[in-house]
Design an enzyme around this catalytic site. Sequence first.
Site, PDB file in Angstrom:
ATOM      1  N   HIS A 198       0.827  -1.198   0.000  1.00 60.27           N
ATOM      2  CA  HIS A 198       0.000   0.000   0.000  1.00 60.27           C
ATOM      3  C   HIS A 198       0.867   1.256   0.000  1.00 60.27           C
ATOM      4  O   HIS A 198       0.583   2.233  -0.681  1.00 60.27           O
ATOM      5  CB  HIS A 198      -0.900  -0.032   1.234  1.00 60.27           C
ATOM      6  CG  HIS A 198      -1.973   0.961   1.165  1.00 60.27           C
ATOM      7  ND1 HIS A 198      -3.116   0.763   0.436  1.00 60.27           N
ATOM      8  CD2 HIS A 198      -2.052   2.200   1.665  1.00 60.27           C
ATOM      9  CE1 HIS A 198      -3.859   1.840   0.518  1.00 60.27           C
ATOM     10  NE2 HIS A 198      -3.245   2.726   1.263  1.00 60.27           N
ATOM     11  N   CYS A 501      -1.316  -3.484 -16.345  1.00 57.90           N
ATOM     12  CA  CYS A 501      -1.906  -2.510 -15.422  1.00 57.90           C
ATOM     13  C   CYS A 501      -1.371  -2.693 -14.007  1.00 57.90           C
ATOM     14  O   CYS A 501      -1.834  -2.052 -13.084  1.00 57.90           O
ATOM     15  CB  CYS A 501      -3.427  -2.583 -15.447  1.00 57.90           C
ATOM     16  SG  CYS A 501      -4.061  -4.152 -14.859  1.00 57.90           S
TER      17      CYS A 501
HETATM   18  C1  PEP Z   1      -2.311  -6.561 -10.212  1.00 58.51           C
HETATM   19  O1  PEP Z   1      -2.453  -7.602  -9.557  1.00 58.51           O
HETATM   20  O2  PEP Z   1      -1.262  -6.267 -10.829  1.00 58.51           O
HETATM   21  C2  PEP Z   1      -3.398  -5.572 -10.270  1.00 58.51           C
HETATM   22  C3  PEP Z   1      -3.336  -4.535 -11.079  1.00 58.51           C
HETATM   23  O3  PEP Z   1      -4.459  -5.766  -9.429  1.00 58.51           O
HETATM   24  P1  PEP Z   1      -4.463  -5.387  -7.863  1.00 58.51           P
HETATM   25  O4  PEP Z   1      -3.175  -4.676  -7.566  1.00 58.51           O
HETATM   26  O5  PEP Z   1      -5.674  -4.543  -7.649  1.00 58.51           O
HETATM   27  O6  PEP Z   1      -4.569  -6.734  -7.244  1.00 58.51           O
END
Ligand code: PEP
Length: 576
Positions: A198, A501
Amino acid sequence: MEHTQSEINAVQLRYTGVGVSPGRVIAPLIPMAPPVAAPPEGDPLVEEVEGAVERLNDAATAVKAELKERAERARSEAAAEVLKATSLMAGDKALIKNAVKLVRNQSLSPERALWDAATGYADQMRTMGGYMAERAADIEDVRARIVAELRGMPAPGVPQRVEPFVLAAEDLAPADTAVLDPDTVVALVTSSGGPQSHTAILARNLGLPAVVAANGVTDIESGTSVFVDGSAGSVVTHPGAEHEQAVAAWHEASEQLANFDGRGALADGTEVALLANVGTADDAQAAAAAGAQGVGLLRTEFCFLGRDTEPTVEEQTEAYIEIFKAFGSDKIVVRTLDAGADKPLPFLTDTTEPNPALGVRGYRTDWTTPGVLARQLQAIAAAADQTEANVWVMAPMISTAGEAEHFAGLVHAAGLKVSGVMVETPAAAITAEQILDRVDFVSLGTNDLTQYTMAADRMLGSLAELNSPWQPAVLRMIERTAAGAHAASSTSGMHKNVGVCGEAAADPALAVVLVGLGVDTLSMSPRSLAAVAAVLSRVDPEQARTVAQTALDSTSAQEARDTVRAQLPVLEELGL
Ligand code: PEP
Ligand code: MG
């Protein structure tokens, strides 16, 4: 800068961690105030009753006033709300009255009396469940603040100062970060927390230099001057002239990186759309203002978190419309609900699972609680109908082509046209071709793909080295996904887009590698757009492929990162 004799004599210590957000600063380091311990059970009153009652009242009034004043100065509405609500709780008449009663009737010290009265309230709220249960933590926060005030100790949590400082903590909780003022906190350093923690995500959102998993930084004496380099991942105490020069060079370079012109492309003009990761309408507006070419990841959990029942289709539709509107007719990739593991939801996930990261999370919640996903898709379709947005929808935590097919069926049944899935599991990466025979696009969630490929919990600072998207095994998963997409595109005659992403896309050096591996689009925190765009614009496709091959051929994450960085002098030039 003048140096005092004691600074010159001081021993310079260097702490190394993982750099997760670029930038270089020098400022005094202030550790997060430690949690307030409970006063001893039954702590007796050793002073005169009326004086104790007055002290208790004064402490509560002081805490209330301090929080109110901070709420008025807060930079965001969300922070002001949190502070205002906490200030009201500190002045709660019933709470103080109960504490006073314990002082008078049971001869408890004001600290213990307040502790017991507040704990009683918090326990009651917890048994009520839902929204009320969440407020229990706020009461405990007020309890700690008043007890700290009574003891003449610093308030727990993020220190409040007027002068700029580097915040050191073990890791930061979401509640700490809501009230963090980026004008005074100029860098974050943590002893725990991985690159996907985080703290790391927050630092990138705020554009603060940050180093995580730097063992020992919380032991540095409060007020010590430190140099933080958020790219190199280092924290140096008692910085010298060379560090001052490094900070000055960063300032100069960062001016070049202040703006993104809204078009991501390589040196030869090959387009690489640069999109934003957003979670709320505020985020979406900020991302549009930063020039993002659309949204590559809309985390829809914001609609669901903090609730103990499913939001209605109408509520969801309204929330999605607010976000879609920020981007006109641009592409918005909506991820359906990703509940479970680090994002538990009382009405969907089972918190008693022994291994929540490997449990019923993401798309899998549709097996145990069918209907929520279909209703969410209905709301997304309604929002798409009422706006101009080019809406794509994807599911998190997909492992098989069969799941992808089922999801695409739900998407089409809701009247939405473009379906895709996230590649977050090694299973999805190695079956990307079969998956893409059934859906239109994939988006690599490198945060989870890294934790599942390396079998290393993304929250654990102690596993930060394993939990790096630079790991050659992770890069091979990405290569495999891009190759699968290429094959599926040839078979179908339709281009199957591969996006990233996860946080990897926000690292300018890694962004070059990702493009070289065959990734089409990158989505990141809006703060990272300008730096990624600047580096990509200096690299041509052939060079990106060469750099990617170097990374694939490496035998460790460190070697991959070092050799790639050595081939991209533009990074050093821009201070990245
Ligand atoms: C990921 O796992 O890279 C992602 C973009 O999803 P989150 O960070 O929300 O799990
Ligand atoms: Mg994920």
